[in-house]
Design an enzyme around this catalytic site. Sequence first.
Site, PDB file in Angstrom:
ATOM      1  N   GLY A 279     -90.823  18.629 122.986  1.00  0.00           N
ATOM      2  CA  GLY A 279     -91.275  20.000 123.223  1.00  0.00           C
ATOM      3  C   GLY A 279     -90.986  20.450 124.633  1.00  0.00           C
ATOM      4  N   ASP A 280     -91.987  21.100 125.241  1.00  0.00           N
ATOM      5  CA  ASP A 280     -91.885  21.550 126.631  1.00  0.00           C
ATOM      6  C   ASP A 280     -92.827  20.710 127.481  1.00  0.00           C
ATOM      7  OD1 ASP A 280     -91.054  24.065 128.501  1.00  0.00           O
ATOM      8  OD2 ASP A 280     -93.086  23.385 128.950  1.00  0.00           O
TER       9      ASP A 280
ATOM     10  N   ALA B  63     -46.820  51.506 122.600  1.00  0.00           N
ATOM     11  CA  ALA B  63     -48.132  52.157 122.698  1.00  0.00           C
ATOM     12  C   ALA B  63     -49.135  51.130 123.208  1.00  0.00           C
ATOM     13  CB  ALA B  63     -48.561  52.712 121.340  1.00  0.00           C
TER      14      ALA B  63
ATOM     15  N   LYS C 152     -96.027   7.487 123.709  1.00  0.00           N
ATOM     16  CA  LYS C 152     -97.312   8.187 123.614  1.00  0.00           C
ATOM     17  C   LYS C 152     -97.468   8.822 122.242  1.00  0.00           C
ATOM     18  CE  LYS C 152     -98.793  10.494 127.086  1.00  0.00           C
ATOM     19  NZ  LYS C 152     -98.897  11.512 128.141  1.00  0.00           N
TER      20      LYS C 152
ATOM     21  N   GLY D 234     -91.664  19.027 112.533  1.00  0.00           N
ATOM     22  CA  GLY D 234     -91.044  20.347 112.613  1.00  0.00           C
ATOM     23  C   GLY D 234     -89.633  20.323 113.164  1.00  0.00           C
TER      24      GLY D 234
ATOM     25  N   PRO E 273     -88.428  20.457 120.003  1.00  0.00           N
ATOM     26  CA  PRO E 273     -89.329  20.021 118.929  1.00  0.00           C
ATOM     27  C   PRO E 273     -88.782  18.952 118.002  1.00  0.00           C
ATOM     28  CG  PRO E 273     -88.361  22.141 118.393  1.00  0.00           C
ATOM     29  CD  PRO E 273     -87.891  21.810 119.777  1.00  0.00           C
TER      30      PRO E 273
ATOM     31  N   MET F  90    -101.665  18.574 118.120  1.00  0.00           N
ATOM     32  CA  MET F  90    -102.408  17.307 117.995  1.00  0.00           C
ATOM     33  C   MET F  90    -103.775  17.524 117.351  1.00  0.00           C
ATOM     34  SD  MET F  90    -101.379  15.975 121.828  1.00  0.00           S
ATOM     35  CE  MET F  90    -101.817  17.596 122.497  1.00  0.00           C
TER      36      MET F  90
ATOM     37  N   ASP G  51     -54.451  44.069 121.003  1.00  0.00           N
ATOM     38  CA  ASP G  51     -55.600  43.239 121.352  1.00  0.00           C
ATOM     39  C   ASP G  51     -55.189  41.860 121.864  1.00  0.00           C
ATOM     40  OD1 ASP G  51     -57.397  45.234 120.631  1.00  0.00           O
ATOM     41  OD2 ASP G  51     -57.503  44.555 118.540  1.00  0.00           O
ATOM     42  N   VAL G  52     -54.195  41.251 121.223  1.00  0.00           N
ATOM     43  CA  VAL G  52     -53.751  39.921 121.663  1.00  0.00           C
ATOM     44  C   VAL G  52     -53.163  39.999 123.069  1.00  0.00           C
ATOM     45  CG1 VAL G  52     -52.179  38.012 121.200  1.00  0.00           C
ATOM     46  CG2 VAL G  52     -53.342  39.150 119.299  1.00  0.00           C
TER      47      VAL G  52
ATOM     48  N   ASP H  71     -90.760   9.469 125.228  1.00  0.00           N
ATOM     49  CA  ASP H  71     -91.912   9.366 124.337  1.00  0.00           C
ATOM     50  C   ASP H  71     -91.484   9.150 122.894  1.00  0.00           C
ATOM     51  OD1 ASP H  71     -93.866  11.954 125.996  1.00  0.00           O
ATOM     52  OD2 ASP H  71     -93.642   9.830 126.432  1.00  0.00           O
TER      53      ASP H  71
END
EC number: 2.1.1.107
Length: 457
Positions: free
Chosen positions: A302-303, A44, A270, A411, A225, A382, A22-23, A248
């Site tokens: 948020g969005d 192998a 705001k 949150g 959030p 809100m 694997d290495v 904000d």
Amino acid sequence: MDHLPIFCQLRDRDCLIVGGGDVAERKARLLLDAGARLTVNALAFIPQFTAWADAGMLTLVEGPFDESLLDTCWLAIAATDDDALNQRVSEAAESRRIFCNVVDAPKAASFIMPSIIDRSPLMVAVSSGGTSPVLARLLREKLESLLPLHLGQVAKYAGQLRGRVKQQFATMGERRRFWEKLFVNDRLAQSLANNDQKAITETTEQLINEPLDHRGEVVLVGAGPGDAGLLTLKGLQQIQQADVVVYDRLVSDDIMNLVRRDADRVFVGKRAGYHCVPQEEINQILLREAQKGKRVVRLKGGDPFIFGRGGEELETLCNAGIPFSVVPGITAASGCSAYSGIPLTHRDYAQSVRLITGHLKTGGELDWENLAAEKQTLVFYMGLNQAATIQQKLIEHGMPGEMPVAIVENGTAVTQRVIDGTLTQLGELAQQMNSPSLIIIGRVVGLRDKLNWFSNH
């Protein structure tokens, strides 16, 4: 300096890996990506090596290591679990003046492999000199977050423009300012990623022909959030490239600490029911700063397109011909519900989600009858000051008084507080909470006792 960092041209040059596990596979991927003509020697091999050999991508030599395998090599890697064999490979390479890496044994190696950030043709290598690979990996992960994924395509495209830019701009200063604009232009990066030739041409012509000192832009970024870890990768990149950040109250201090240090910060504070800065004035701030030729980030909690008035701000910019783009954020409904152990949808309890503003303006009555229906989740933004009205209206229109409700304050932040109860208690519960808070109503709230994970951390 213990090691000289260099970048090797290995395309079509013979390289050897001793080891078939694997290495060795991880090292082989790097050499194949670099275009090396690769031979792998081992007793192998794991299946991936066989698949590569079948595809003609490398040559397998099964059997004991023979020093003659190094005769035509430019570079070798010893990647077996046999320390004595690795040492033998290293000594044989050393005698031929061939650089050799020995996995997990930097003192036995003549070169070490760094952690790599690949934005080809841009490459970044990070190394601790073999003393702390974990630290190098952590630094690489940090740098990964700072470098846009499409930066390599922009760098490659920039190479194609060099001749034209040299003709267009007479001084080194003008060229530097042009390249700075090009490398942070989000639209160009996205167009290159999508192979949109029309958009690539339009954006390039716009960048080349516009005055260098009088072209600004605005990026509307959702900060998420609260938890700074929930800021998107693209959002982080934008706030670290900004000349001005207009933000904000809902943007956390942790996120503001990530903003580019020398960026101007404009607080427009705001909050529900009260605007420290009127919306029209915010629109004008964005317009004014962009017209100065600055890169402006409008950072919103948020969005920005979910109860964030982002559309109104962009309309002002659009009407003035100011270029803009939008980076969405995790909206409060998603973040607060996840950090409270409340799934917004659930096969047994809710097949839809309603996101509703709690600003219940006169003449703007909500469709309470539909909102009172079962099998859905209601999320009021809100709505704290209107909680008693929300309770009354929903019960009047048929929602059971025992319907589970929750209010989430701050949150996703370390100061998050959640209180739950039933619809008949909503007005009373709201009096115990402060803004910013989110109200969640629906049967899914009943899962909170079982799924609440955040308060246990």
